[in-house]
Motif scaffolding. Sequence first.
Motif, PDB file in Angstrom:
ATOM      1  N   ALA A  69      37.943  49.604  50.047  1.00  0.00           N
ATOM      2  CA  ALA A  69      39.120  48.805  49.673  1.00  0.00           C
ATOM      3  C   ALA A  69      38.938  48.221  48.279  1.00  0.00           C
ATOM      4  CB  ALA A  69      39.349  47.700  50.701  1.00  0.00           C
TER       5      ALA A  69
ATOM      6  N   LEU B 145      36.987  49.363  45.939  1.00  0.00           N
ATOM      7  CA  LEU B 145      37.013  50.455  44.966  1.00  0.00           C
ATOM      8  C   LEU B 145      38.444  50.918  44.710  1.00  0.00           C
ATOM      9  CD1 LEU B 145      35.497  52.415  43.192  1.00  0.00           C
ATOM     10  CD2 LEU B 145      35.145  53.898  45.174  1.00  0.00           C
TER      11      LEU B 145
ATOM     12  N   VAL C   1      41.121  49.049  44.781  1.00  0.00           N
ATOM     13  CA  VAL C   1      41.739  48.065  43.884  1.00  0.00           C
ATOM     14  C   VAL C   1      41.291  48.306  42.450  1.00  0.00           C
ATOM     15  CG1 VAL C   1      41.822  45.630  43.270  1.00  0.00           C
ATOM     16  CG2 VAL C   1      42.022  46.314  45.662  1.00  0.00           C
ATOM     17  N   LEU C   2      40.002  48.533  42.281  1.00  0.00           N
ATOM     18  CA  LEU C   2      39.483  48.765  40.932  1.00  0.00           C
ATOM     19  C   LEU C   2      40.106  50.027  40.316  1.00  0.00           C
ATOM     20  CD1 LEU C   2      37.518  47.671  38.817  1.00  0.00           C
ATOM     21  CD2 LEU C   2      35.751  49.145  39.780  1.00  0.00           C
ATOM     22  N   SER C   3      40.214  51.073  41.113  1.00  0.00           N
ATOM     23  CA  SER C   3      40.789  52.329  40.616  1.00  0.00           C
ATOM     24  C   SER C   3      42.221  52.132  40.149  1.00  0.00           C
ATOM     25  CB  SER C   3      40.758  53.394  41.717  1.00  0.00           C
ATOM     26  OG  SER C   3      39.439  53.630  42.155  1.00  0.00           O
ATOM     27  N   VAL C   4      42.982  51.421  40.953  1.00  0.00           N
ATOM     28  CA  VAL C   4      44.384  51.192  40.597  1.00  0.00           C
ATOM     29  C   VAL C   4      44.492  50.304  39.360  1.00  0.00           C
ATOM     30  CG1 VAL C   4      46.506  50.067  41.365  1.00  0.00           C
ATOM     31  CG2 VAL C   4      45.288  51.611  42.906  1.00  0.00           C
TER      32      VAL C   4
ATOM     33  N   LEU D  59      42.364  50.044  36.984  1.00  0.00           N
ATOM     34  CA  LEU D  59      41.951  50.832  35.831  1.00  0.00           C
ATOM     35  C   LEU D  59      43.083  51.742  35.367  1.00  0.00           C
ATOM     36  CD1 LEU D  59      39.813  51.800  33.850  1.00  0.00           C
ATOM     37  CD2 LEU D  59      38.951  53.363  35.595  1.00  0.00           C
TER      38      LEU D  59
ATOM     39  N   GLU E 188      46.231  51.267  35.825  1.00  0.00           N
ATOM     40  CA  GLU E 188      47.290  50.427  35.257  1.00  0.00           C
ATOM     41  C   GLU E 188      46.953  49.997  33.836  1.00  0.00           C
ATOM     42  OE1 GLU E 188      47.914  47.139  37.848  1.00  0.00           O
ATOM     43  OE2 GLU E 188      48.943  48.329  39.361  1.00  0.00           O
TER      44      GLU E 188
ATOM     45  N   VAL F  84      51.847  48.744  40.797  1.00  0.00           N
ATOM     46  CA  VAL F  84      52.477  49.857  41.502  1.00  0.00           C
ATOM     47  C   VAL F  84      52.714  49.537  42.969  1.00  0.00           C
ATOM     48  CG1 VAL F  84      52.302  52.120  40.503  1.00  0.00           C
ATOM     49  CG2 VAL F  84      50.233  50.812  40.918  1.00  0.00           C
TER      50      VAL F  84
ATOM     51  N   VAL G 293      47.231  48.389  48.616  1.00  0.00           N
ATOM     52  CA  VAL G 293      46.186  49.207  48.001  1.00  0.00           C
ATOM     53  C   VAL G 293      44.900  49.135  48.822  1.00  0.00           C
ATOM     54  CG1 VAL G 293      44.740  49.508  45.960  1.00  0.00           C
ATOM     55  CG2 VAL G 293      47.155  48.949  45.700  1.00  0.00           C
ATOM     56  N   ARG G 294      44.573  47.942  49.283  1.00  0.00           N
ATOM     57  CA  ARG G 294      43.338  47.772  50.057  1.00  0.00           C
ATOM     58  C   ARG G 294      43.383  48.516  51.388  1.00  0.00           C
ATOM     59  NH1 ARG G 294      39.824  43.961  48.284  1.00  0.00           N
ATOM     60  NH2 ARG G 294      38.867  44.006  50.329  1.00  0.00           N
TER      61      ARG G 294
ATOM     62  N   PRO H 241      42.698  53.163  51.753  1.00  0.00           N
ATOM     63  CA  PRO H 241      41.511  53.932  52.131  1.00  0.00           C
ATOM     64  C   PRO H 241      41.349  54.097  53.636  1.00  0.00           C
ATOM     65  CG  PRO H 241      40.958  52.373  50.398  1.00  0.00           C
ATOM     66  CD  PRO H 241      42.365  52.046  50.840  1.00  0.00           C
TER      67      PRO H 241
ATOM     68  N   PHE I 105      47.508  58.629  44.369  1.00  0.00           N
ATOM     69  CA  PHE I 105      47.895  57.246  44.110  1.00  0.00           C
ATOM     70  C   PHE I 105      46.694  56.410  43.681  1.00  0.00           C
ATOM     71  CE2 PHE I 105      49.032  52.909  45.136  1.00  0.00           C
ATOM     72  CZ  PHE I 105      50.365  52.833  44.773  1.00  0.00           C
ATOM     73  N   LEU I 106      45.561  56.682  44.299  1.00  0.00           N
ATOM     74  CA  LEU I 106      44.348  55.914  44.005  1.00  0.00           C
ATOM     75  C   LEU I 106      43.509  56.549  42.889  1.00  0.00           C
ATOM     76  CD1 LEU I 106      43.204  55.103  47.652  1.00  0.00           C
ATOM     77  CD2 LEU I 106      44.351  53.566  46.052  1.00  0.00           C
ATOM     78  N   ASN I 107      43.990  57.647  42.355  1.00  0.00           N
ATOM     79  CA  ASN I 107      43.208  58.376  41.364  1.00  0.00           C
ATOM     80  C   ASN I 107      41.882  58.867  41.933  1.00  0.00           C
ATOM     81  OD1 ASN I 107      44.472  58.474  38.617  1.00  0.00           O
ATOM     82  ND2 ASN I 107      44.754  56.310  39.106  1.00  0.00           N
ATOM     83  N   TRP I 108      41.908  59.238  43.161  1.00  0.00           N
ATOM     84  CA  TRP I 108      40.688  59.706  43.796  1.00  0.00           C
ATOM     85  C   TRP I 108      40.663  61.229  43.909  1.00  0.00           C
ATOM     86  CZ3 TRP I 108      39.626  55.840  48.434  1.00  0.00           C
ATOM     87  CH2 TRP I 108      39.229  54.619  47.880  1.00  0.00           C
TER      88      TRP I 108
ATOM     89  N   ARG J 217      35.231  60.741  39.547  1.00  0.00           N
ATOM     90  CA  ARG J 217      34.982  59.922  38.380  1.00  0.00           C
ATOM     91  C   ARG J 217      33.489  59.583  38.341  1.00  0.00           C
ATOM     92  NH1 ARG J 217      38.750  57.129  36.161  1.00  0.00           N
ATOM     93  NH2 ARG J 217      40.110  56.878  37.947  1.00  0.00           N
TER      94      ARG J 217
ATOM     95  N   PHE K 141      30.213  57.490  48.434  1.00  0.00           N
ATOM     96  CA  PHE K 141      31.270  57.211  47.461  1.00  0.00           C
ATOM     97  C   PHE K 141      31.983  58.475  46.998  1.00  0.00           C
ATOM     98  CE2 PHE K 141      28.918  53.121  46.197  1.00  0.00           C
ATOM     99  CZ  PHE K 141      29.655  52.396  47.107  1.00  0.00           C
TER     100      PHE K 141
ATOM    101  N   TYR L   4      35.314  58.960  47.995  1.00  0.00           N
ATOM    102  CA  TYR L   4      36.280  58.111  47.309  1.00  0.00           C
ATOM    103  C   TYR L   4      36.346  58.432  45.826  1.00  0.00           C
ATOM    104  CZ  TYR L   4      35.507  55.698  51.698  1.00  0.00           C
ATOM    105  OH  TYR L   4      35.379  55.411  53.022  1.00  0.00           O
TER     106      TYR L   4
ATOM    107  N   LEU M  89      34.057  58.940  43.628  1.00  0.00           N
ATOM    108  CA  LEU M  89      33.116  58.287  42.720  1.00  0.00           C
ATOM    109  C   LEU M  89      31.752  58.968  42.781  1.00  0.00           C
ATOM    110  CD1 LEU M  89      33.280  55.731  40.878  1.00  0.00           C
ATOM    111  CD2 LEU M  89      31.925  54.597  42.635  1.00  0.00           C
TER     112      LEU M  89
ATOM    113  N   ARG N  20      33.701  55.645  32.455  1.00  0.00           N
ATOM    114  CA  ARG N  20      34.591  54.487  32.329  1.00  0.00           C
ATOM    115  C   ARG N  20      34.206  53.357  33.265  1.00  0.00           C
ATOM    116  NH1 ARG N  20      40.479  56.858  33.060  1.00  0.00           N
ATOM    117  NH2 ARG N  20      41.019  54.968  31.925  1.00  0.00           N
ATOM    118  N   MET N  21      33.441  53.668  34.301  1.00  0.00           N
ATOM    119  CA  MET N  21      33.205  52.679  35.346  1.00  0.00           C
ATOM    120  C   MET N  21      31.722  52.368  35.529  1.00  0.00           C
ATOM    121  SD  MET N  21      34.638  52.799  39.265  1.00  0.00           S
ATOM    122  CE  MET N  21      36.359  52.948  38.789  1.00  0.00           C
TER     123      MET N  21
ATOM    124  N   ALA O 245      35.885  49.551  33.385  1.00  0.00           N
ATOM    125  CA  ALA O 245      36.044  48.981  34.725  1.00  0.00           C
ATOM    126  C   ALA O 245      34.677  48.613  35.282  1.00  0.00           C
ATOM    127  CB  ALA O 245      36.722  49.977  35.653  1.00  0.00           C
TER     128      ALA O 245
END
Lengths: 234, 234
Positions: A200, A202, A204-207, A209, A211, B9, B15-16, B19, B81-84, B88, B108, B111, B113, B151-152, B176
């Motif tokens: 959860a 992660l 939030v952080l992804s979104v 970033l 944005e 968004v 968002v939380r 996942p 939506f989550l850029n997953w 990354r 990860f 997700y 990552l 980036r993270m 991030a």
Amino acid sequence: MTPLSTGRVAPLPVVRRLPAYLWLLRKLRAAGRTHVSGTHIAQDLNLEPIQVRKDLAYTGVVGRPRVGFEVAESIARIEAFLNWNNTRDAVVVGTGRLGGALLGYEGFLAYGLSVVAGFDSDPARVGTEIHGKPVMPLDRLEDLVRRLNIRMAILTVPAEAAQVATDRLVAAGIEAIWNFTPVKLQVPPHVVVQREDLAAGLAVLSVMLAEAHGARAPAIEPESAPSEEDTSEA
Amino acid sequence: MTPLSTGRVAPLPVVRRLPAYLWLLRKLRAAGRTHVSGTHIAQDLNLEPIQVRKDLAYTGVVGRPRVGFEVAESIARIEAFLNWNNTRDAVVVGTGRLGGALLGYEGFLAYGLSVVAGFDSDPARVGTEIHGKPVMPLDRLEDLVRRLNIRMAILTVPAEAAQVATDRLVAAGIEAIWNFTPVKLQVPPHVVVQREDLAAGLAVLSVMLAEAHGARAPAIEPESAPSEEDTSEA
DNA sequence: TAGATTGTTAATCGATTAACAATC
DNA sequence: TAGATTGTTAATCGATTAACAATC
């Protein structure tokens, strides 16, 4: 004012913020400060002053106009409110990477939590020590829980094993489970579960970033100067 | 409806929760299910059906009355939506217990990552490997970040070192920061920070436990059955 | 078709924020 | 004293839940 209807002593968002207050107040105490205003706390923690006053009021602290809140008293009130004044023993179930890390993490002591042992179903791990804490077989769980009067368990097994492990924890008499797996655990009503959902955070952080910067062209070399006015160095 | 004013968004609580949907949907896909109703998802996740429908709507999935949502499409939408959907790369800064655990945590990957390296200021750790990942000196941070277009960063240093490490991350071009320290970090506006507050979760669990069972007499040997209406006290 | 399920529009709920009198 | 700061009471905001027509 006594709590109330729902039995909830304070809204959950308030409870979640209290540790941050505690952290700051301890820092102030270490620095020799005896009093602090809600305004000051708010600035430091990026909150609204009114929210700080309201939150602290839930713990029973009373401030003095012009003076603020007494640091030592506030610390004591928050600790008492969270039941962090008496250290509580806990076990870690599942001694993989995350479990192993939490076994050795002394930082929980500041939050009244002392991890006494790890449990694992893997015979290769049983009998060893991780960060000086013994790893024991699951069969020994109930015995240890009853003898040491342990109420809390930290669950860090693989997702597939989460429910089975939970059933054993419940059978052993555990009353509170800090669940680090992504599984929604089934437990009887007298057992409380708090799911710690790293995904959860992660998300939030992804979104955030996306944005802030949006998708970035992959593998393009940025030239020299990156950012604002940093004179930082390397 | 386009997003809107705040640029957000979707509400952060939504968002939380995403996942958790993703986890369940993948499980369903693995089990061969092609469609699932919001009602079914809600039951499984202990949510209200209407909340599930609303949440999924944010990602752009469209369901069919009587049929529900397409599993594969829902997964794809949430991931996007989550850029997953694109993995990354990230670095871990601070390779102590928690940092070391996160360095080796393959979970990860689900997700999006991938942790590629750890960084530490301790010369004793630098040059070693943890779970097959190299531990490098902080001086190399900027170089690696730029070359690999990272980036993270995951921040797991001791509290005292958190701000200094953050300044270096910012200077290196990190955008991030997933902050596992209890410190409120100061960063320039173009850098986003998500604080993962383990103490907050523990606070909630502590309060729930107290509400459910109350304080228990310390070090008193419970005889056989501990259960319900005990007149405990001290 | 009949009825389960969606998506939309409105109502409720709870937390955060504002306003301000009390007070040290 | 004067004015910073508290705690209380009211207003706002945002998320969750309810109601229901549309639809496959």
